[in-house]
Write a protein that holds these residues in place. Structure first.
Motif, mmCIF file in Angstrom:
data_model
loop_
_atom_site.group_PDB
_atom_site.id
_atom_site.type_symbol
_atom_site.label_atom_id
_atom_site.label_comp_id
_atom_site.label_asym_id
_atom_site.label_seq_id
_atom_site.Cartn_x
_atom_site.Cartn_y
_atom_site.Cartn_z
ATOM 1 N N ASP A 1 0.857 -1.184 0.000
ATOM 2 C CA ASP A 1 0.000 0.000 0.000
ATOM 3 C C ASP A 1 0.898 1.240 0.000
ATOM 4 N N GLN A 2 0.644 2.142 -0.928
ATOM 5 C CA GLN A 2 1.468 3.349 -1.055
ATOM 6 C C GLN A 2 0.584 4.580 -1.185
ATOM 7 N N ARG A 3 0.811 5.572 -0.298
ATOM 8 C CA ARG A 3 0.106 6.845 -0.428
ATOM 9 C C ARG A 3 0.735 7.654 -1.556
ATOM 10 N N LEU A 4 -0.127 8.261 -2.397
ATOM 11 C CA LEU A 4 0.327 9.076 -3.523
ATOM 12 C C LEU A 4 -0.112 10.525 -3.323
ATOM 13 N N PRO A 5 0.459 11.435 -4.105
ATOM 14 C CA PRO A 5 -0.011 12.835 -4.039
ATOM 15 C C PRO A 5 -1.503 12.929 -4.371
ATOM 16 N N ALA A 6 -2.085 14.053 -4.006
ATOM 17 C CA ALA A 6 -3.508 14.336 -4.258
ATOM 18 C C ALA A 6 -4.421 13.341 -3.555
ATOM 19 N N LYS A 7 -3.968 12.822 -2.414
ATOM 20 C CA LYS A 7 -4.769 11.931 -1.576
ATOM 21 C C LYS A 7 -5.149 10.610 -2.254
ATOM 22 N N PHE A 8 -4.380 10.192 -3.239
ATOM 23 C CA PHE A 8 -4.610 8.891 -3.857
ATOM 24 C C PHE A 8 -3.899 7.796 -3.049
ATOM 25 N N MET A 9 -4.487 6.590 -3.081
ATOM 26 C CA MET A 9 -3.884 5.417 -2.454
ATOM 27 C C MET A 9 -3.710 4.348 -3.525
ATOM 28 N N LEU A 10 -2.500 3.830 -3.656
ATOM 29 C CA LEU A 10 -2.195 2.781 -4.624
ATOM 30 C C LEU A 10 -1.996 1.464 -3.881
ATOM 31 N N GLN B 1 -3.056 -7.942 -8.741
ATOM 32 C CA GLN B 1 -4.141 -6.981 -8.613
ATOM 33 C C GLN B 1 -3.563 -5.600 -8.318
ATOM 34 N N VAL B 2 -3.992 -4.594 -9.078
ATOM 35 C CA VAL B 2 -3.549 -3.213 -8.896
ATOM 36 C C VAL B 2 -4.784 -2.331 -8.825
ATOM 37 N N SER B 3 -4.836 -1.486 -7.838
ATOM 38 C CA SER B 3 -5.967 -0.565 -7.715
ATOM 39 C C SER B 3 -5.479 0.776 -7.186
ATOM 40 N N ALA B 4 -6.196 1.826 -7.561
ATOM 41 C CA ALA B 4 -5.934 3.180 -7.063
ATOM 42 C C ALA B 4 -7.279 3.804 -6.724
ATOM 43 N N HIS B 5 -7.326 4.478 -5.592
ATOM 44 C CA HIS B 5 -8.603 5.086 -5.215
ATOM 45 C C HIS B 5 -8.350 6.380 -4.448
ATOM 46 N N LEU C 1 -17.775 11.605 -2.352
ATOM 47 C CA LEU C 1 -17.306 11.102 -3.629
ATOM 48 C C LEU C 1 -16.179 10.090 -3.422
ATOM 49 N N PHE C 2 -16.201 9.039 -4.258
ATOM 50 C CA PHE C 2 -15.174 8.002 -4.173
ATOM 51 C C PHE C 2 -14.774 7.614 -5.596
ATOM 52 N N LEU C 3 -13.494 7.731 -5.896
ATOM 53 C CA LEU C 3 -12.966 7.399 -7.218
ATOM 54 C C LEU C 3 -12.122 6.136 -7.104
ATOM 55 N N LEU C 4 -12.410 5.166 -7.959
ATOM 56 C CA LEU C 4 -11.720 3.882 -7.875
ATOM 57 C C LEU C 4 -11.432 3.358 -9.272
ATOM 58 N N THR C 5 -10.244 2.835 -9.474
ATOM 59 C CA THR C 5 -9.901 2.112 -10.698
ATOM 60 C C THR C 5 -9.054 0.908 -10.312
ATOM 61 N N ASN C 6 -9.216 -0.189 -11.039
ATOM 62 C CA ASN C 6 -8.456 -1.386 -10.687
ATOM 63 C C ASN C 6 -8.194 -2.234 -11.927
ATOM 64 N N PHE C 7 -7.217 -3.118 -11.786
ATOM 65 C CA PHE C 7 -6.822 -4.012 -12.876
ATOM 66 C C PHE C 7 -6.389 -5.341 -12.260
ATOM 67 N N THR C 8 -6.822 -6.446 -12.880
ATOM 68 C CA THR C 8 -6.445 -7.777 -12.413
ATOM 69 C C THR C 8 -5.935 -8.602 -13.589
ATOM 70 N N TRP C 9 -4.813 -9.243 -13.389
ATOM 71 C CA TRP C 9 -4.289 -10.197 -14.354
ATOM 72 C C TRP C 9 -4.089 -11.505 -13.601
ATOM 73 N N SER C 10 -4.747 -12.590 -14.057
ATOM 74 C CA SER C 10 -4.715 -13.821 -13.285
ATOM 75 C C SER C 10 -4.733 -15.032 -14.204
ATOM 76 N N LYS C 11 -4.409 -16.160 -13.622
ATOM 77 C CA LYS C 11 -4.434 -17.426 -14.318
ATOM 78 C C LYS C 11 -4.915 -18.488 -13.356
ATOM 79 N N ALA C 12 -5.831 -19.332 -13.832
ATOM 80 C CA ALA C 12 -6.396 -20.395 -12.990
ATOM 81 C C ALA C 12 -6.261 -21.732 -13.719
ATOM 82 N N TYR C 13 -6.017 -22.759 -12.922
ATOM 83 C CA TYR C 13 -5.897 -24.117 -13.448
ATOM 84 C C TYR C 13 -6.623 -25.059 -12.485
#
Length: 332
Positions: A217-226, A305-309, A315-327
């Motif tokens: 978890d990393q705090r970013l400028p402009a109050k974003f959290m990565l 999994q990567v997300s930023a919010h 107001l709540f702004l959220l974006t996310n990305f998942t890359w996965s593989k299942a067997y």
């Protein structure tokens, strides 16, 4: 026209019937407890450690017969031993075999571990991670129902059209039907060439899944959290029933297949007959199919999994990305 054939009382390829069985209950004892602790090692690091103890009793029928097991060391492949049904045992005929068919473990141990670490001590970057193991029961119908019916003595009949040409011939005076008609339950496996379902007496495993994760978890400028994380799990020890008496690959050659295609009872010949040389198709000639429990199922999942919010008031702004593989080769 199979429907017209049935109305005329003529058996088509063959006649199949299974004996009706009463409802049989199953029971299992289980109890669980866990030990867990949380340590604040210092102002930057916290650690969680724990272990769960699970006594997961194996299912046992409420009747005295018990689950059937397969013991290869006691099997006799001599044709004269056909009606002795060697290799298959259960509690009702051998009290050294538990009613569950398998000796139970006292406990399954499931460890847990987790940590949170602030590398700079300012709350701007947090590293989290952990893993845990979880046991669970498998569906009772997947493993135990067939072994229970074998021990109880339910019989199945497949009468070829050559022996049962019409429904009027399906009486006890038919030499092919007589042993089946005389078989009562519970009285063990019916005479003749039978298919059975059994358990492996050495498999007292239960399916389990181990989960693991690592997150930053990393705090970013402009109050974003990565948030960036790697998550995964793998499961194993799923049990299945496999026919250990199946016709070996390559056992049937093309010439025999073509010859069989010109007969009226090809499926019956392959299932319980002999090849043109008079040798039984299956390796154990005193049985048809022998279903036995095996460990075969595994599952695996891994993902990034990567997300930023960012939140501000309502107001709540959220974006996310998942890359996965299942067997998986397990029915889950």
């Amino acid at each position: 026209n199979s429907y017209a054939t049935m109305l005329m009382g003529i058996v088509g390829n063959d006649y199949s019937e299974s004996q009706d069985t009463p409802i049989i209950g199953n029971e299992a004892n289980q109890f669980r407890f866990f030990v867990n602790d949380h340590w604040k090692v210092n102002r930057r690091l916290t650690v969680d450690l724990g272990v769960r103890f699970d006594h997961m009793g194996l299912f046992s029928p409420t009747v005295d017969n018990g689950m059937a097991i397969w013991d290869e060391s006691k099997y006799n492949n001599d044709p004269s031993a056909l009606n002795q049904h060697t290799g298959v045992y259960w509690h009702g005929i051998d009290h050294s075999v538990p009613k569950s068919g398998v000796n139970q473990r006292l406990f399954f141990y499931s460890p847990r571990f987790g940590l949170a670490y602030d590398p700079h001590g300012r709350g701007q970057t947090i590293v989290r991670g952990g893993f845990g193991t979880f046991y669970a029961y498998q569906n009772i119908s997947d493993q135990f129902t067939g072994a229970e019916m074998t021990g109880y003595g339910a019989a199945s009949l497949d009468c070829p059209a050559s022996s049962c040409p019409t429904y009027e011939t399906l009486g006890a005076d038919n030499p092919f039907m007589a042993p089946y008609a005389a078989h009562t339950i519970p009285s063990g496996i019916a005479p003749g060439l039978q298919a059975v379902s059994t358990l492996d007496p050495h498999l007292n495993n239960f399916p389990y899944v181990t989960t693991y994760n690592l997150q930053i978890d990393q705090r970013l400028p402009a109050k974003f959290m990565l948030e960036m994380s790697y998550v995964g799990n793998y499961g194993q020890d799923y049990q299945y029933q496999a026919d250990i008496n199946a016709i070996p690959v390559g056992r049937i050659n093309e010439a025999w297949v073509l010859a069989c295609a010109n007969t009226t009872n090809c499926s019956e010949n392959y299932d319980s007959g002999t090849d043109p040389k008079g040798v039984y198709w299956r390796p154990r000639q005193n049985y048809r199919g022998i279903n036995k429990s095996i460990l075969a199922g595994k599952t695996q999942y891994d993902g990034m999994q990567v997300s930023a919010h960012r939140s501000s008031g309502i107001l709540f702004l959220l974006t996310n990305f998942t890359w996965s593989k299942a067997y998986s080769n397990a029915a889950v």
